[in-house]
Design a protein around this motif. Structure first.
Motif, PDB file in Angstrom:
ATOM      1  N   ARG A 155      31.725  49.505  63.682  1.00 19.30           N
ATOM      2  CA  ARG A 155      31.730  50.922  64.023  1.00 19.30           C
ATOM      3  C   ARG A 155      30.791  51.679  63.081  1.00 19.30           C
ATOM      4  O   ARG A 155      30.883  51.547  61.863  1.00 19.30           O
ATOM      5  N   VAL A 156      29.894  52.438  63.687  1.00 16.88           N
ATOM      6  CA  VAL A 156      28.942  53.258  62.953  1.00 16.88           C
ATOM      7  C   VAL A 156      29.565  54.644  62.793  1.00 16.88           C
ATOM      8  O   VAL A 156      30.084  55.198  63.770  1.00 16.88           O
ATOM      9  N   PRO A 157      29.534  55.229  61.595  1.00 15.53           N
ATOM     10  CA  PRO A 157      30.208  56.515  61.380  1.00 15.53           C
ATOM     11  C   PRO A 157      29.442  57.692  61.984  1.00 15.53           C
ATOM     12  O   PRO A 157      28.860  58.515  61.279  1.00 15.53           O
ATOM     13  N   VAL A 158      29.442  57.732  63.313  1.00 12.63           N
ATOM     14  CA  VAL A 158      28.814  58.837  64.040  1.00 12.63           C
ATOM     15  C   VAL A 158      29.558  59.005  65.361  1.00 12.63           C
ATOM     16  O   VAL A 158      29.993  58.029  65.972  1.00 12.63           O
ATOM     17  N   LEU A 159      29.739  60.254  65.773  1.00 15.77           N
ATOM     18  CA  LEU A 159      30.305  60.568  67.092  1.00 15.77           C
ATOM     19  C   LEU A 159      29.148  61.010  67.971  1.00 15.77           C
ATOM     20  O   LEU A 159      28.408  61.921  67.603  1.00 15.77           O
ATOM     21  N   ILE A 160      28.978  60.358  69.117  1.00 13.16           N
ATOM     22  CA  ILE A 160      27.885  60.757  70.004  1.00 13.16           C
ATOM     23  C   ILE A 160      28.376  61.476  71.254  1.00 13.16           C
ATOM     24  O   ILE A 160      27.586  61.989  72.018  1.00 13.16           O
ATOM     25  N   GLY A 161      29.681  61.491  71.479  1.00 20.79           N
ATOM     26  CA  GLY A 161      30.257  62.317  72.531  1.00 20.79           C
ATOM     27  C   GLY A 161      30.243  61.756  73.931  1.00 20.79           C
ATOM     28  O   GLY A 161      31.154  62.010  74.704  1.00 20.79           O
ATOM     29  N   ALA A 162      29.224  61.005  74.271  1.00 17.78           N
ATOM     30  CA  ALA A 162      29.125  60.425  75.613  1.00 17.78           C
ATOM     31  C   ALA A 162      28.190  59.232  75.522  1.00 17.78           C
ATOM     32  O   ALA A 162      27.349  59.155  74.629  1.00 17.78           O
ATOM     33  N   GLY A 163      28.343  58.317  76.453  1.00 15.62           N
ATOM     34  CA  GLY A 163      27.470  57.158  76.455  1.00 15.62           C
ATOM     35  C   GLY A 163      28.053  56.037  77.275  1.00 15.62           C
ATOM     36  O   GLY A 163      28.929  56.249  78.120  1.00 15.62           O
ATOM     37  N   ILE A 164      27.566  54.846  77.005  1.00 13.86           N
ATOM     38  CA  ILE A 164      28.033  53.641  77.682  1.00 13.86           C
ATOM     39  C   ILE A 164      29.176  53.074  76.845  1.00 13.86           C
ATOM     40  O   ILE A 164      28.972  52.703  75.688  1.00 13.86           O
ATOM     41  N   PRO A 165      30.391  53.029  77.390  1.00 12.96           N
ATOM     42  CA  PRO A 165      31.527  52.571  76.596  1.00 12.96           C
ATOM     43  C   PRO A 165      31.518  51.053  76.420  1.00 12.96           C
ATOM     44  O   PRO A 165      31.056  50.321  77.300  1.00 12.96           O
ATOM     45  N   LEU A 166      32.032  50.614  75.287  1.00 12.64           N
ATOM     46  CA  LEU A 166      32.198  49.176  75.092  1.00 12.64           C
ATOM     47  C   LEU A 166      33.238  48.646  76.073  1.00 12.64           C
ATOM     48  O   LEU A 166      33.031  47.629  76.719  1.00 12.64           O
ATOM     49  N   PHE A 167      34.340  49.358  76.187  1.00 14.50           N
ATOM     50  CA  PHE A 167      35.411  48.917  77.078  1.00 14.50           C
ATOM     51  C   PHE A 167      35.569  49.907  78.214  1.00 14.50           C
ATOM     52  O   PHE A 167      35.611  51.108  77.993  1.00 14.50           O
ATOM     53  N   GLY A 168      35.676  49.395  79.414  1.00 11.17           N
ATOM     54  CA  GLY A 168      35.957  50.234  80.560  1.00 11.17           C
ATOM     55  C   GLY A 168      37.427  50.107  80.921  1.00 11.17           C
ATOM     56  O   GLY A 168      38.242  49.610  80.132  1.00 11.17           O
ATOM     57  N   ALA A 169      37.756  50.544  82.114  1.00 13.89           N
ATOM     58  CA  ALA A 169      39.128  50.413  82.601  1.00 13.89           C
ATOM     59  C   ALA A 169      39.479  48.927  82.709  1.00 13.89           C
ATOM     60  O   ALA A 169      38.640  48.106  83.066  1.00 13.89           O
ATOM     61  N   VAL A 170      40.712  48.601  82.363  1.00 10.67           N
ATOM     62  CA  VAL A 170      41.168  47.212  82.471  1.00 10.67           C
ATOM     63  C   VAL A 170      42.288  47.127  83.499  1.00 10.67           C
ATOM     64  O   VAL A 170      43.056  48.064  83.667  1.00 10.67           O
ATOM     65  N   GLN A 171      42.345  45.997  84.187  1.00 16.82           N
ATOM     66  CA  GLN A 171      43.351  45.807  85.231  1.00 16.82           C
ATOM     67  C   GLN A 171      44.691  45.399  84.658  1.00 16.82           C
ATOM     68  O   GLN A 171      45.714  45.475  85.316  1.00 16.82           O
ATOM     69  N   ARG A 172      44.660  44.934  83.405  1.00 14.27           N
ATOM     70  CA  ARG A 172      45.882  44.496  82.724  1.00 14.27           C
ATOM     71  C   ARG A 172      45.655  44.675  81.235  1.00 14.27           C
ATOM     72  O   ARG A 172      44.524  44.809  80.789  1.00 14.27           O
ATOM     73  N   ASP A 173      46.730  44.693  80.478  1.00 15.07           N
ATOM     74  CA  ASP A 173      46.593  44.757  79.034  1.00 15.07           C
ATOM     75  C   ASP A 173      45.884  43.506  78.533  1.00 15.07           C
ATOM     76  O   ASP A 173      46.160  42.395  79.012  1.00 15.07           O
ATOM     77  N   ILE A 174      44.987  43.687  77.580  1.00 16.15           N
ATOM     78  CA  ILE A 174      44.337  42.567  76.903  1.00 16.15           C
ATOM     79  C   ILE A 174      44.768  42.677  75.445  1.00 16.15           C
ATOM     80  O   ILE A 174      44.331  43.577  74.728  1.00 16.15           O
ATOM     81  N   VAL A 175      45.666  41.792  75.058  1.00 15.89           N
ATOM     82  CA  VAL A 175      46.254  41.855  73.718  1.00 15.89           C
ATOM     83  C   VAL A 175      45.308  41.177  72.735  1.00 15.89           C
ATOM     84  O   VAL A 175      44.839  40.055  72.972  1.00 15.89           O
ATOM     85  N   LEU A 176      45.040  41.874  71.627  1.00  8.61           N
ATOM     86  CA  LEU A 176      44.154  41.370  70.592  1.00  8.61           C
ATOM     87  C   LEU A 176      44.950  41.156  69.312  1.00  8.61           C
ATOM     88  O   LEU A 176      45.923  41.860  69.045  1.00  8.61           O
ATOM     89  N   ARG A 177      44.500  40.187  68.531  1.00 11.50           N
ATOM     90  CA  ARG A 177      45.097  39.951  67.216  1.00 11.50           C
ATOM     91  C   ARG A 177      44.047  40.267  66.162  1.00 11.50           C
ATOM     92  O   ARG A 177      42.965  39.678  66.156  1.00 11.50           O
ATOM     93  N   HIS A 178      44.363  41.231  65.292  1.00  8.92           N
ATOM     94  CA  HIS A 178      43.442  41.626  64.224  1.00  8.92           C
ATOM     95  C   HIS A 178      43.326  40.487  63.213  1.00  8.92           C
ATOM     96  O   HIS A 178      44.325  39.927  62.770  1.00  8.92           O
ATOM     97  N   VAL A 179      42.077  40.136  62.843  1.00  8.18           N
ATOM     98  CA  VAL A 179      41.833  39.067  61.879  1.00  8.18           C
ATOM     99  C   VAL A 179      41.478  39.665  60.523  1.00  8.18           C
ATOM    100  O   VAL A 179      42.043  39.289  59.506  1.00  8.18           O
ATOM    101  N   TRP A 180      40.529  40.590  60.498  1.00  6.83           N
ATOM    102  CA  TRP A 180      40.118  41.254  59.255  1.00  6.83           C
ATOM    103  C   TRP A 180      39.312  42.501  59.562  1.00  6.83           C
ATOM    104  O   TRP A 180      38.801  42.670  60.659  1.00  6.83           O
ATOM    105  N   THR A 181      39.200  43.347  58.541  1.00  2.48           N
ATOM    106  CA  THR A 181      38.345  44.533  58.602  1.00  2.48           C
ATOM    107  C   THR A 181      37.629  44.639  57.265  1.00  2.48           C
ATOM    108  O   THR A 181      38.242  44.441  56.213  1.00  2.48           O
ATOM    109  N   ARG A 182      36.323  44.927  57.337  1.00  2.42           N
ATOM    110  CA  ARG A 182      35.501  45.135  56.137  1.00  2.42           C
ATOM    111  C   ARG A 182      34.818  46.485  56.243  1.00  2.42           C
ATOM    112  O   ARG A 182      34.470  46.926  57.329  1.00  2.42           O
ATOM    113  N   GLN A 183      34.581  47.084  55.087  1.00  2.00           N
ATOM    114  CA  GLN A 183      33.777  48.303  55.068  1.00  2.00           C
ATOM    115  C   GLN A 183      32.532  48.035  54.241  1.00  2.00           C
ATOM    116  O   GLN A 183      32.540  47.204  53.334  1.00  2.00           O
ATOM    117  N   TYR A 184      31.464  48.731  54.580  1.00  2.60           N
ATOM    118  CA  TYR A 184      30.183  48.560  53.913  1.00  2.60           C
ATOM    119  C   TYR A 184      29.759  49.868  53.272  1.00  2.60           C
ATOM    120  O   TYR A 184      30.202  50.945  53.678  1.00  2.60           O
TER     121      TYR A 184
END
Length: 173
Positions: free
Chosen positions: A131-160
């Motif tokens: 994630r880049v620390p900027v809000l652009i307000g509109a654009g092409i989304p990474l995720f669109g509407a989903v037909q079902r829940d897609i459960v994710l498991r967090h592995v790690w987070t790093r900051q730079y």
């Protein structure tokens, strides 16, 4: 076959502006944040035609000699010298079957619609989102509407130091 995503987004979840511009991303990707190491693990890439056309505008071809499979039913623009590019079409399961038949073991999936289609088909196992620390307000989304829940498991987070925040998730089975 393993399929992974490695992608940058604005903080509000867009991978590009409405017109496809990536000008909100740090120049040259910003500080090193694992891209080269990730690329060393993949055998090839699956990208959409629009992503391919965007990459063609870059100063240099970013994928070296890794095979790039562009999903399109149309003829592709010419690839740069040294690039290994092939057009494929079909649903995500057909694409995976074709690539497995060629010995591809780990593919990098890129491009908004392509990522969404592969995720909906249950074919993505790993997501690395920066994630880049900027809000652009509109654009092409990474995720669109989903037909079902897609459960994710967090592995790690790093900051730079630049403010980039990168998280890895595994898609729960």
């Amino acid at each position: 076959m393993k399929a992974s995503v490695f992608i940058g987004t604005s903080l509000d979840g867009f991978i590009a502006r409405v017109n496809g511009d990536l000008d909100f991303l740090p120049p040259d990707g910003g500080e090193p944040h694992g891209y080269d190491e990730f690329m060393a693990t993949v055998d090839g890439l699956v990208i959409g035609r629009k992503t391919f056309e965007t990459v063609l505008t870059f100063d240099a071809w970013p994928y070296g000699e890794k095979p790039v499979f562009v999903l399109s039913t149309r003829t592709l623009a010419p690839a740069p010298p040294g690039a290994v590019v092939e057009r494929l079409s079909g649903d995500p399961h057909e694409i995976v079957s074709q690539l497995e038949g060629r010995g591809i073991r780990h593919v990098y999936v890129d491009g908004g619609i392509t990522i969404q289609r592969f995720l909906q088909a249950g074919l993505i196992q790993r997501l690395i989102i920066t994630r880049v620390p900027v809000l652009i307000g509109a654009g092409i989304p990474l995720f669109g509407a989903v037909q079902r829940d897609i459960v994710l498991r967090h592995v790690w987070t790093r900051q730079y130091a630049s403010g980039l925040v990168q998280s890895e998730y595994l898609v729960a089975a």
